[in-house]
Write a protein that holds these residues in place. Structure first.
Motif, PDB file in Angstrom:
ATOM      1  N   LEU A  48      73.725   8.038  32.032  1.00 57.84           N
ATOM      2  CA  LEU A  48      73.447   8.014  33.467  1.00 57.84           C
ATOM      3  C   LEU A  48      72.879   6.648  33.829  1.00 57.84           C
ATOM      4  N   LEU A  49      73.495   5.987  34.792  1.00 52.51           N
ATOM      5  CA  LEU A  49      73.092   4.646  35.206  1.00 52.51           C
ATOM      6  C   LEU A  49      72.574   4.694  36.641  1.00 52.51           C
ATOM      7  N   GLU A  50      71.359   4.204  36.849  1.00 48.11           N
ATOM      8  CA  GLU A  50      70.725   4.218  38.169  1.00 48.11           C
ATOM      9  C   GLU A  50      70.126   2.846  38.456  1.00 48.11           C
ATOM     10  N   GLY A  51      70.441   2.300  39.623  1.00 50.74           N
ATOM     11  CA  GLY A  51      69.963   0.974  39.970  1.00 50.74           C
ATOM     12  C   GLY A  51      68.491   0.921  40.330  1.00 50.74           C
ATOM     13  N   ARG A  52      67.938   2.004  40.824  1.00 53.76           N
ATOM     14  CA  ARG A  52      66.519   2.019  41.197  1.00 53.76           C
ATOM     15  C   ARG A  52      65.642   2.213  39.957  1.00 53.76           C
ATOM     16  N   PRO A  53      64.339   2.024  40.120  1.00 53.10           N
ATOM     17  CA  PRO A  53      63.431   2.251  38.982  1.00 53.10           C
ATOM     18  C   PRO A  53      63.032   3.713  38.810  1.00 53.10           C
ATOM     19  N   ARG A  54      63.735   4.610  39.502  1.00 51.23           N
ATOM     20  CA  ARG A  54      63.394   6.043  39.470  1.00 51.23           C
ATOM     21  C   ARG A  54      64.646   6.853  39.731  1.00 51.23           C
ATOM     22  N   LEU A  55      64.541   8.153  39.471  1.00 50.26           N
ATOM     23  CA  LEU A  55      65.587   9.103  39.823  1.00 50.26           C
ATOM     24  C   LEU A  55      65.234   9.795  41.140  1.00 50.26           C
ATOM     25  N   GLY A  56      66.194  10.522  41.684  1.00 46.43           N
ATOM     26  CA  GLY A  56      65.910  11.333  42.867  1.00 46.43           C
ATOM     27  C   GLY A  56      66.627  10.912  44.125  1.00 46.43           C
ATOM     28  N   GLY A  57      67.247   9.738  44.145  1.00 42.64           N
ATOM     29  CA  GLY A  57      67.973   9.322  45.337  1.00 42.64           C
ATOM     30  C   GLY A  57      67.082   9.231  46.552  1.00 42.64           C
ATOM     31  N   LEU A  58      67.466   9.922  47.633  1.00 42.51           N
ATOM     32  CA  LEU A  58      66.717   9.870  48.887  1.00 42.51           C
ATOM     33  C   LEU A  58      65.676  10.976  48.989  1.00 42.51           C
TER      34      LEU A  58
END
Length: 519
Positions: A48-58
């Motif tokens: 899983l690749l996420e650009g932010r420093p956290r999960l959860g989206g909005l």
């Protein structure tokens, strides 16, 4: 960083071992987390690749001094079976319980009179349900709802019965706006304000005149006209980050998902052997399947040529903002956990004191949907607008000191549910084998809610597993069976969590998707 990476070459990773399928999920919001968990639970090796420093989206939290703040108030309904599965899957059900029965205090600041008859008083009404069958479960509450006249209540009942006959999947409904339909069915401007928009603005993030009739029919049929307990409201009693980041990350780790934060994908392409290559700065991930679970504009930019017939249609899916106003008082000014307002710029107010960690005073969060007219207003302007309104709605606030006032703005909080949007929302499958789309903006049939995000993740994972020849669990039937209802009396035994459990997990009961706006 390796010498190869320093020299400008990509460090290639193959997510799957010998004989084991590999998948890359791009995006760590609820859709991406759901896809990753569903794929991993089926034996696929997932990155899983996420650009932010956290999960959860909005749907996330942040720190403001000692205060833990949610970016916006997110709630869900008992009919949100997919999101309830998600809560159970991350062991978060007990942290976001449901009401025993629907009960919404509605305070009208514009029609009451005080003891002097000056017209400055308040009138409290409640939208409640009983355990009677649909549609009788709302009859008593509607009959005593003081914000509509007797004639308006009767017309609301007739419109609800007409709405129940509509098929939300009918493309003809998507071309019409909900406001015009309500007018044709005898709904006065007051009825639209005090009932239809009270619910619709919070769930659709649009007023009735700007909303697709198809989406509105889906919201009201599913939430209010499908099961007596369908509209019972649930919300997190802890910061959203504890659910959608901390607990979600723990669930992903336990499932064997490799999660990379601060990792922005730059390109997705097919390899010569028919697999997929996902590139990030300095690295490349090879996979058999890719789930692209990012907002529609970002998806458009990453889609390889030929993946969709008309990819530019994604750019035609508009967005709608949500404004959140946060006020910290030096004392308790609200006794209820939440209320909705009429005759005021204020829409919905929630008490977030306990969840935020505040130890003295009270912290209220105002959720303002369809906020196009004020999303860019300066904080000072919003302070001048909302503090007097809170004093008008909450007499105890008139003598209270405001310790803090701030706002959070989600300018692209949801897709705009405008007429015609249904024809723009793509399904999970693309024309490129092995590439799938997920996100609340995809064709789930739901508006942009946490429920829609989770359902999209389930759909994308199910399509990928089918293509990989992997067995699909009962979870995927959850999304496909429209009649999979959960009555309130069965809340502890027949629920979304019973539909699917990860390998080795045992039943732990059920929870007991308004969002941001309130979804």
């Amino acid at each position: 960083m390796s010498d190869d990476m320093q020299s400008g070459e990509l460090d290639a990773h193959t997510a799957g071992g010998p004989g084991r399928a590999a998948a890359v999920v791009v995006g760590g919001g609820l859709a991406g987390i759901t896809s990753a968990l569903a794929l991993a639970d089926a034996g696929v090796q997932v990155t899983l690749l996420e650009g932010r420093p956290r999960l959860g989206g909005l749907a996330f939290s942040f720190q403001r001094g000692d205060l833990t703040v949610d970016n916006g108030q997110h709630v869900y309904l008992r009919c949100c079976t997919a999101y309830r599965w998600f809560l159970d899957r991350i062991d978060g059900t007990e942290l976001a319980p449901l009401q025993e029965r629907l009960d919404v205090p509605v305070l009208d600041a514009g029609r009451g009179t005080d003891s002097n008859g000056s017209g400055n008083g308040l009138r409290l009404g409640r939208l409640r349900r009983t355990a009677l069958p649909v549609p009788l479960h709302l009859a008593a509450g509607l009959a005593t709802y003081p914000h509509l006249s007797l004639a308006e209540r009767a017309k609301v009942g007739r419109a609800a019965l007409a709405l129940k006959k509509l098929d939300p999947a009918d493309p003809a409904l998507d071309a019409q706006d909900f406001g015009s339909w309500l007018a044709r069915h005898g709904q006065s401007p007051r009825a639209v304000e005090a009932l239809w928009d009270l619910v619709g603005v919070a769930t659709l993030n649009a007023v009735a005149g700007d909303a697709s009739l198809g989406l509105a029919a889906m919201v009201f049929k599913t939430g209010l006209l499908s099961d007596p307990g369908a509209a019972d409201i649930g919300w997190a009693r802890v910061p959203l980050g504890e659910l959608h980041d901390t607990l979600a990350r723990k669930a992903l780790d336990t499932a064997g998902v490799r999660t990379e934060l601060r990792t922005r994908v730059t390109s997705i392409s097919r390899t010569e052997n028919g697999r997929w290559s996902v590139e990030v700065p300095g690295e490349r991930f090879d996979a058999d399947a890719v789930v692209l679970a990012v907002p529609q504009r970002e998806a458009h930019d990453l889609l390889p040529d030929g993946a969709l017939d008309e990819p530019e249609r994604l750019l035609s899916i508009g967005t709608a903002p949500i404004l959140n106003v946060h006020v910290v008082y030096d004392r308790k000014v609200l006794r209820r956990p939440f209320f909705a307002a009429l005759g005021s710029p204020v829409q919905w107010v929630f008490d977030r004191t306990e969840a935020s960690g505040l130890t003295s005073g009270q912290y209220l969060a105002l959720s303002q949907s369809a906020a196009q007219d004020e999303i860019d207003d300066p904080v000072a302007t919003l302070r001048e607008r909302y503090l007097p309104e809170l004093q008008r709605l909450l007499p105890a606030a008139r003598g209270a000191e405001v310790r803090d006032f701030f706002v959070t703005r989600e300018r692209t909080a949801t897709f705009a549910p405008a007429p015609g949007v249904g024809g723009l929302r793509p399904g999970a499958r693309t024309k490129a084998p092995g590439l799938y789309l997920a996100g609340s903006w995809t064709a789930t049939g739901w508006p942009a809610t946490m429920e829609s995000a989770v359902r999209s993740g389930v759909s994308a994972a199910g399509a990928a597993l089918r293509a990989l020849g992997r067995p699909r669990d009962r979870l995927f039937d959850l999304v496909e069976e429209a009649e999979d209802r959960v009555s309130p009396g069965d809340a502890a035994s027949g629920s979304a969590s019973a539909a699917y459990r990860a390998p080795g997990r045992t039943p732990e009961g059920t929870g007991a998707s308004l969002r941001g706006g309130i979804r």
